[in-house]
Design a protein around this motif. Structure first.
Motif, short mmCIF file in Angstrom:
data_model
loop_
_atom_site.label_atom_id
_atom_site.label_comp_id
_atom_site.label_asym_id
_atom_site.label_seq_id
_atom_site.Cartn_x
_atom_site.Cartn_y
_atom_site.Cartn_z
N ARG A 97 -3.15 -8.28 -2.80
CA ARG A 97 -3.75 -7.37 -1.84
C ARG A 97 -5.04 -7.96 -1.31
O ARG A 97 -6.05 -8.01 -1.97
CB ARG A 97 -4.08 -6.05 -2.53
CG ARG A 97 -3.11 -4.96 -2.24
CD ARG A 97 -3.29 -3.84 -3.21
NE ARG A 97 -2.82 -4.25 -4.52
CZ ARG A 97 -1.55 -4.23 -4.86
NH1 ARG A 97 -0.66 -3.79 -4.01
NH2 ARG A 97 -1.17 -4.63 -6.05
N LYS A 109 3.63 1.29 -4.72
CA LYS A 109 4.57 0.76 -5.71
C LYS A 109 3.91 0.60 -7.08
O LYS A 109 4.44 1.05 -8.09
CB LYS A 109 5.12 -0.60 -5.25
CG LYS A 109 5.91 -0.52 -3.96
CD LYS A 109 6.41 -1.87 -3.51
CE LYS A 109 5.32 -2.83 -3.09
NZ LYS A 109 4.56 -2.40 -1.90
N SER A 110 2.73 -0.05 -7.09
CA SER A 110 2.06 -0.26 -8.38
C SER A 110 1.64 1.06 -8.99
O SER A 110 1.79 1.27 -10.20
CB SER A 110 0.82 -1.13 -8.20
OG SER A 110 1.09 -2.21 -7.38
N SER A 111 1.12 1.96 -8.16
CA SER A 111 0.71 3.27 -8.68
C SER A 111 1.90 3.98 -9.31
O SER A 111 1.78 4.62 -10.36
CB SER A 111 0.17 4.15 -7.55
OG SER A 111 -0.78 3.46 -6.80
N ASN A 134 0.77 -1.25 0.00
CA ASN A 134 0.00 0.00 0.00
C ASN A 134 0.80 1.29 0.00
O ASN A 134 0.23 2.37 0.10
CB ASN A 134 -0.95 0.05 1.19
CG ASN A 134 -2.28 -0.52 0.81
OD1 ASN A 134 -2.73 -0.33 -0.33
ND2 ASN A 134 -2.90 -1.24 1.72
N ASP A 167 1.56 14.37 -1.78
CA ASP A 167 0.34 15.19 -1.93
C ASP A 167 -0.47 15.26 -0.64
O ASP A 167 -1.14 16.24 -0.36
CB ASP A 167 -0.52 14.64 -3.08
CG ASP A 167 -0.88 13.17 -2.87
OD1 ASP A 167 -2.03 12.88 -2.54
OD2 ASP A 167 0.02 12.30 -3.00
P1 GDP Z 1 1.38 -1.00 -3.44
O1 GDP Z 1 0.73 -2.02 -2.57
O2 GDP Z 1 2.66 -0.51 -2.85
O3 GDP Z 1 1.53 -1.40 -4.87
O4 GDP Z 1 0.40 0.28 -3.41
P2 GDP Z 1 -0.65 0.80 -4.50
O5 GDP Z 1 0.06 1.37 -5.67
O6 GDP Z 1 -1.66 -0.25 -4.74
O7 GDP Z 1 -1.31 1.99 -3.69
C1 GDP Z 1 -2.04 1.77 -2.51
C2 GDP Z 1 -3.02 2.90 -2.29
O8 GDP Z 1 -2.33 4.13 -2.09
C3 GDP Z 1 -3.95 3.10 -3.47
O9 GDP Z 1 -5.23 3.39 -2.97
C4 GDP Z 1 -3.36 4.30 -4.19
O10 GDP Z 1 -4.31 5.03 -4.89
C5 GDP Z 1 -2.79 5.10 -3.03
N1 GDP Z 1 -1.65 5.91 -3.46
C6 GDP Z 1 -0.54 5.50 -4.14
N2 GDP Z 1 0.29 6.53 -4.34
C7 GDP Z 1 -0.29 7.62 -3.80
C8 GDP Z 1 0.10 9.00 -3.69
O11 GDP Z 1 1.14 9.44 -4.12
N3 GDP Z 1 -0.76 9.81 -3.01
C9 GDP Z 1 -1.93 9.36 -2.48
N4 GDP Z 1 -2.71 10.24 -1.84
N5 GDP Z 1 -2.33 8.08 -2.57
C10 GDP Z 1 -1.52 7.22 -3.22
#
Ligand code: GDP
Ligand code: GDP
Length: 450
Positions: free
Chosen positions: A243, A197-199, A194, A306
């Motif tokens: 997830r 990373k994917s984002s 969360n 942000d």
């Molecule tokens: P991962 O598990 O590391 O791959 O995380 P994800 O990419 O799935 O992101 C997890 C959550 O964090 C999602 O709901 C995204 O929309 C949110 N998120 C990711 N990057 C950002 C960011 O830069 N700002 C905000 N506010 N939310 C983010």
């Protein structure tokens, strides 16, 4: 350039079947080369192992969530499901003394749903005498092969390890067949579930002027992305696991460390994401420690910036916290970004490029000697035991990170402060501001000393 990989091998089974005994037998065996991971708090439930030249990460899933009160079937079921999702090979242990247990049945049922290789092992078969008798009940599972084992007394151990290494070797060979363009920088995105990373990877891929292709590997369920940007190419390694919400969250956190370890094994530069909303956690520090130990380039991104936009106080707090947790990391680029808005992402690739180049940089001996001479002239070394410390010459002995040796008349006499002075001079003189460097001092033979 092959994309070598490091598979995760998970030991699964009910409590008391012998998982930790097997874990210890493998990791402590003379044949296993276990990475000592100095300086980092060790978790006794996973280890990097190299067996017959096959590297893998071994994890005792029983240990991963060791709650003595939670011996329920549901718990083992979860453990098995997490292993199916996160591991590459599963070693399922059962107890040959206790016989087949309903929980074994249930786990076997779950494991059958995966295509990942599974070794069904009947442990506590301490010798050939009662082997057939002990194995008999387990045929009911209807699996292709049962492996007899005495984790405690080594019966069957050699055969089991040969089987395991055989599977590992096949998969490594399949992966090595994938060729990447020369000089591809392998970049792993690491961080807790969360963190974004994917984002981040999606945001990067959304940018224009890029050629993108997916590279899938056999030993991992994640798909790497090859990205060509101008004359450079990058392999993006995403460690985002599955997830699932709720109770499994914590266990996944622990699995995510294993994913990070596996990804670190095959990357050049580790990009570690920290959540600006949550700040630095112990797991973040630990993954950073592993990255350093494995000699990987390192970039720390504080993501979700942000969320704290406009909150100056909170921004300063977070950066102070990161700085406090990583006082030894002065060299690693630290950037604030937002995977959501794209803020800061454009700056990332130039930084990855310079970390990579600095990490791999090689310097000619003549230039290094000039640098050493100038440094010593500008700031004379101290006297040690009535003799002035002398530095004769230097050369580079390695890369990733750059390593140098300096020959001296007394390596013992090199005080910490002078060492730091030389480190800084080398760093400046060689333009190595984004990676750690190492200097070793060696004594030159007595006879050459005047
Ligand atoms: P991962 O598990 O590391 O791959 O995380 P994800 O990419 O799935 O992101 C997890 C959550 O964090 C999602 O709901 C995204 O929309 C949110 N998120 C990711 N990057 C950002 C960011 O830069 N700002 C905000 N506010 N939310 C983010
Ligand atoms: P875990 O809970 O699955 O990690 O199981 P442990 O490795 O802690 O083992 C549980 C018990 O079984 C311990 O008392 C071990 O000594 C015993 N044990 C483990 N392997 C063997 C074996 O191969 N033979 C016998 N006789 N006992 C074993």
């Amino acid at each position: 350039m092959p994309t070598s990989s490091c598979p995760i091998v998970a030991l699964v089974g009910r409590p008391n079947v012998g998982k930790s005994t097997l874990f210890n037998r493998i990791t402590r065996s003379r044949k296993a080369l276990v990475d000592p991971t100095p300086g980092v708090t060790r978790d006794r439930h996973y280890d990097r192992v190299v067996w017959e030249e096959q590297p893998f990460i071994l994890v005792d899933t029983g240990g991963i969530d060791d709650n003595p009160e939670d011996l329920l079937v549901s718990h083992i079921r979860e453990q098995a499901m997490a292993a199916i999702d996160e591991a590459d090979i599963i070693v399922f242990l059962m107890d040959g003394r206790a016989g087949l247990n309903p929980a074994d049945h249930e786990v076997a049922e779950i494991l059958r749903r995966t295509e990942k290789p599974i070794l069904y092992v009947v442990n506590k078969i301490d010798g050939p005498e009662q082997e057939q008798e002990q194995l008999a009940p387990f045929y009911e599972l209807g699996v292709d092969r049962l492996w007899s084992l005495s984790a405690e007394h080594t019966y069957g151990f050699k055969t089991l390890m040969e089987g395991l290494v055989g599977i590992l070797a096949d998969r490594t060979a399949a992966d090595a067949a994938v060729d990447l363009p020369e000089n591809t920088v392998k970049v792993a995105f690491l961080g807790r579930p969360n963190v974004g990373k994917s984002s981040m990877i999606n945001q990067i891929l959304g940018e224009e002027r890029m050629v993108v292709s997916d590279i899938s590997g056999t030993t991992r369920d994640s798909v790497d992305t090859l990205l060509v940007r101008g004359k450079y190419s990058y392999l993006l390694i995403d460690t985002a696991g599955i997830r699932r919400k709720g109770k499994t969250r914590e266990k996944l956190e622990k699995f995510s460390i294993l994913k990070s370890l596996a990804a670190l094994e095959r990357c050049d530069v580790a990009v570690i994401l920290i959540d600006a909303g949550e700040g630095m956690t112990e797991q973040d520090t630990r993954v950073i420690g592993y990255a350093l130990e494995q000699g990987r380039g390192l970039i720390v991104l504080v993501n979700k910036w942000d969320l704290v936009a406009g909150d100056r106080k909170r921004q300063e707090e977070i950066m102070a916290q990161v700085g406090l947790a990583l006082p030894f990391l002065g060299f690693a680029p630290l950037m604030t970004v937002s995977a959501l808005t794209g803020y800061g992402i454009k700056r990332l690739f130039p930084v990855i490029g310079s970390v990579y180049r600095q990490f791999k940089a090689k310097f000619p001996t003549a230039a290094l000697n000039r640098l050493l001479r100038e440094a010593v002239e500008e700031h004379s070394p101290p006297v040690y035991k009535n003799k002035r410390l002398k530095f004769y010459y230097t050369s580079q002995i390695g890369t990733c990170p750059p390593k140098f040796v300096i020959m001296t008349n007394s390596s013992k006499g090199v005080h910490f402060s002078y060492e730091r002075y030389l480190l800084n001079r080398f760093r400046e003189g060689l333009g190595l501001d984004k990676v750690p460097i190492q200097i070793f001092f060696r004594d030159k033979g007595e006879q050459r000393e005047k």
